[in-house]
Enzyme design. Sequence first.
Site, PDB file in Angstrom:
ATOM      1  N   ARG A   1     -41.762  -4.216  -1.723  1.00 40.20           N
ATOM      2  CA  ARG A   1     -40.587  -4.391  -0.886  1.00 40.20           C
ATOM      3  C   ARG A   1     -39.399  -4.768  -1.776  1.00 40.20           C
ATOM      4  O   ARG A   1     -39.553  -5.480  -2.773  1.00 40.20           O
ATOM      5  CB  ARG A   1     -40.797  -5.503   0.157  1.00 40.20           C
ATOM      6  CG  ARG A   1     -41.642  -5.083   1.343  1.00 40.20           C
ATOM      7  CD  ARG A   1     -40.890  -4.110   2.264  1.00 40.20           C
ATOM      8  NE  ARG A   1     -41.662  -3.730   3.438  1.00 40.20           N
ATOM      9  CZ  ARG A   1     -42.417  -2.635   3.539  1.00 40.20           C
ATOM     10  NH1 ARG A   1     -42.533  -1.793   2.530  1.00 40.20           N
ATOM     11  NH2 ARG A   1     -43.049  -2.354   4.663  1.00 40.20           N
TER      12      ARG A   1
ATOM     13  N   HIS B   1     -37.522   4.959  -0.702  1.00 37.59           N
ATOM     14  CA  HIS B   1     -38.570   4.358   0.132  1.00 37.59           C
ATOM     15  C   HIS B   1     -39.446   5.434   0.793  1.00 37.59           C
ATOM     16  O   HIS B   1     -39.537   5.518   2.023  1.00 37.59           O
ATOM     17  CB  HIS B   1     -37.970   3.414   1.191  1.00 37.59           C
ATOM     18  CG  HIS B   1     -38.979   2.443   1.722  1.00 37.59           C
ATOM     19  ND1 HIS B   1     -38.672   1.156   2.106  1.00 37.59           N
ATOM     20  CD2 HIS B   1     -40.325   2.563   1.948  1.00 37.59           C
ATOM     21  CE1 HIS B   1     -39.763   0.551   2.536  1.00 37.59           C
ATOM     22  NE2 HIS B   1     -40.785   1.386   2.451  1.00 37.59           N
TER      23      HIS B   1
HETATM   24  P1  NDP Z   1     -52.837  -5.666   1.680  1.00 40.37           P
HETATM   25  O1  NDP Z   1     -52.573  -6.730   2.666  1.00 40.37           O
HETATM   26  O2  NDP Z   1     -54.056  -4.846   1.792  1.00 40.37           O
HETATM   27  O3  NDP Z   1     -52.825  -6.288   0.195  1.00 40.37           O
HETATM   28  C1  NDP Z   1     -51.898  -7.235  -0.202  1.00 40.37           C
HETATM   29  C2  NDP Z   1     -52.320  -7.773  -1.563  1.00 40.37           C
HETATM   30  O4  NDP Z   1     -51.311  -8.671  -2.026  1.00 40.37           O
HETATM   31  C3  NDP Z   1     -53.620  -8.575  -1.497  1.00 40.37           C
HETATM   32  O5  NDP Z   1     -54.394  -8.302  -2.647  1.00 40.37           O
HETATM   33  C4  NDP Z   1     -53.146 -10.016  -1.519  1.00 40.37           C
HETATM   34  O6  NDP Z   1     -54.054 -10.942  -2.086  1.00 40.37           O
HETATM   35  C5  NDP Z   1     -51.932  -9.901  -2.408  1.00 40.37           C
HETATM   36  N1  NDP Z   1     -51.010 -11.019  -2.187  1.00 40.37           N
HETATM   37  C6  NDP Z   1     -50.349 -11.362  -1.060  1.00 40.37           C
HETATM   38  N2  NDP Z   1     -49.620 -12.468  -1.253  1.00 40.37           N
HETATM   39  C7  NDP Z   1     -49.815 -12.835  -2.535  1.00 40.37           C
HETATM   40  C8  NDP Z   1     -49.355 -13.896  -3.340  1.00 40.37           C
HETATM   41  N3  NDP Z   1     -48.515 -14.824  -2.849  1.00 40.37           N
HETATM   42  N4  NDP Z   1     -49.791 -13.975  -4.606  1.00 40.37           N
HETATM   43  C9  NDP Z   1     -50.635 -13.053  -5.115  1.00 40.37           C
HETATM   44  N5  NDP Z   1     -51.120 -12.009  -4.411  1.00 40.37           N
HETATM   45  C10 NDP Z   1     -50.706 -11.901  -3.136  1.00 40.37           C
HETATM   46  O7  NDP Z   1     -51.536  -4.729   1.671  1.00 40.37           O
HETATM   47  P2  NDP Z   1     -51.426  -3.181   1.304  1.00 40.37           P
HETATM   48  O8  NDP Z   1     -52.079  -2.962  -0.007  1.00 40.37           O
HETATM   49  O9  NDP Z   1     -51.830  -2.349   2.447  1.00 40.37           O
HETATM   50  O10 NDP Z   1     -49.829  -3.036   1.186  1.00 40.37           O
HETATM   51  C11 NDP Z   1     -49.098  -3.814   0.284  1.00 40.37           C
HETATM   52  C12 NDP Z   1     -47.611  -3.661   0.525  1.00 40.37           C
HETATM   53  O11 NDP Z   1     -47.154  -2.403   0.048  1.00 40.37           O
HETATM   54  C13 NDP Z   1     -47.165  -3.670   1.976  1.00 40.37           C
HETATM   55  O12 NDP Z   1     -47.127  -4.972   2.502  1.00 40.37           O
HETATM   56  C14 NDP Z   1     -45.793  -3.056   1.877  1.00 40.37           C
HETATM   57  O13 NDP Z   1     -44.833  -4.062   1.616  1.00 40.37           O
HETATM   58  C15 NDP Z   1     -45.903  -2.133   0.670  1.00 40.37           C
HETATM   59  N6  NDP Z   1     -45.868  -0.725   1.076  1.00 40.37           N
HETATM   60  C16 NDP Z   1     -44.852   0.052   0.627  1.00 40.37           C
HETATM   61  C17 NDP Z   1     -44.801   1.381   0.949  1.00 40.37           C
HETATM   62  C18 NDP Z   1     -43.745   2.261   0.407  1.00 40.37           C
HETATM   63  O14 NDP Z   1     -43.656   3.418   0.843  1.00 40.37           O
HETATM   64  N7  NDP Z   1     -42.955   1.817  -0.529  1.00 40.37           N
HETATM   65  C19 NDP Z   1     -45.822   1.983   1.809  1.00 40.37           C
HETATM   66  C20 NDP Z   1     -46.850   1.087   2.212  1.00 40.37           C
HETATM   67  C21 NDP Z   1     -46.858  -0.220   1.862  1.00 40.37           C
HETATM   68  P3  NDP Z   1     -55.473 -11.226  -1.388  1.00 40.37           P
HETATM   69  O15 NDP Z   1     -56.249  -9.933  -1.530  1.00 40.37           O
HETATM   70  O16 NDP Z   1     -56.060 -12.307  -2.201  1.00 40.37           O
HETATM   71  O17 NDP Z   1     -55.207 -11.577   0.044  1.00 40.37           O
HETATM   72  C1  OXD Z   2     -44.979   0.772   4.762  1.00 42.81           C
HETATM   73  C2  OXD Z   2     -43.814   1.449   4.199  1.00 42.81           C
HETATM   74  O1  OXD Z   2     -45.030  -0.466   4.758  1.00 42.81           O
HETATM   75  O2  OXD Z   2     -43.708   2.691   4.345  1.00 42.81           O
HETATM   76  O3  OXD Z   2     -45.890   1.479   5.247  1.00 42.81           O
HETATM   77  O4  OXD Z   2     -42.981   0.785   3.571  1.00 42.81           O
END
Ligand code: NDP
Ligand code: OXD
Length: 314
Positions: A229, A277
């Site tokens: 993000r 994005h």
């Molecule tokens: P998940 O919830 O599956 O994974 C999030 C990961 O981040 C987990 O491993 C979690 O740790 C880790 N995490 C969260 N908070 C912290 C922290 N404070 N310190 C360290 N690690 C942390 O999410 P997704 O993989 O599905 O998606 C991740 C992000 O990607 C979305 O939230 C979105 O913002 C972004 N995204 C962007 C897109 C784009 O087109 N640019 C498309 C889709 C998503 P733990 O496993 O230990 O809980």
């Molecule tokens: C998502 C994105 O969070 O597209 O899926 O950013």
Amino acid sequence: MSLLITINGWDAAPWAAMFQRLAPGLPVHMALDARNRDAIRYAAVWKPKPGLLAQLPNLAVIFNLGAGVDAILADETIPADIPIVRGVEADLTARMVEWVALHVLFHHRQMPQYMAQQSKALWRPIFQPAASEVSVGIMGLGALGSACAESLKRLGFRVCGWSRTHKALEGVASYAGENGLDAFLGQTDILVCLLPLTAETTSILNRSLFRKLHRDGPLGGPIVINAGRGRQQIERDLIDSLNDGTLKGASLDVFEEEPLPPDSPLWHHPRVFITPHVAADSTPAAICEHIVQQIARLEAGQPIGPLVDRQRGY
Ligand code: NDP
Ligand code: OXD
């Protein structure tokens, strides 16, 4: 019983058409009004207008049309007991894996330098380290980060990951929490951010973090790739760090303000590569199918998911 679609920033029509195709018995509304308010049990949303979902007295589940739920969680009017289901499915994940692999390889294979040379008709081979000499560090080893880790490992990179809790992914060094962050950064040549936006991850990609990345790596300077993000990065710090050599290059899919304003210096920086994005843009077919399956499960009394943990913020 019906479904409300509320979408900001994308065209809602293909989503409505897909729901109607996949679940012909489920009435779909594109707007909320006094006549449909009470019937709406499900909401399929992307960046819903704050306050809108709280107006639905019989709302049972919120389905996010993407993976990141920061826009939903920012709306404090949504009742705490309504479950939120995230968009996690194979098509979206595969697209993110493609985008991350593309940008890791782009920097690893020195494409920014070759593009600059091409603009001057220069034929100058540059020394190319092996992937096995380059360490890619992934912040966020969730659904997307762990799939990217697997693919990058198959391409031959050294891969490590940083998450809130430790992970056991074969061949991926796992670092966790604040205590593990510096060691993770210290060995990372290419940093990939796939974190959710929470209070803890806001502005995490800042100058002090960039300075902790591996300094004497084989690429001649660390690279930052962010598809998490935009509010996780401080763009002024990114530019300063690129200009003073703290960073060698950056690929960005997300921005502090979206669309990225025309006067942002990021647009014209020679070592910044921008996509609007779209890293994991998925088709309505894939996401709607997942939602329709979850609705069927719910109505059959089965558990649904993946559910957002509101305390954690993702
Ligand atoms: P998940 O919830 O599956 O994974 C999030 C990961 O981040 C987990 O491993 C979690 O740790 C880790 N995490 C969260 N908070 C912290 C922290 N404070 N310190 C360290 N690690 C942390 O999410 P997704 O993989 O599905 O998606 C991740 C992000 O990607 C979305 O939230 C979105 O913002 C972004 N995204 C962007 C897109 C784009 O087109 N640019 C498309 C889709 C998503 P733990 O496993 O230990 O809980
Ligand atoms: C998502 C994105 O969070 O597209 O899926 O950013």
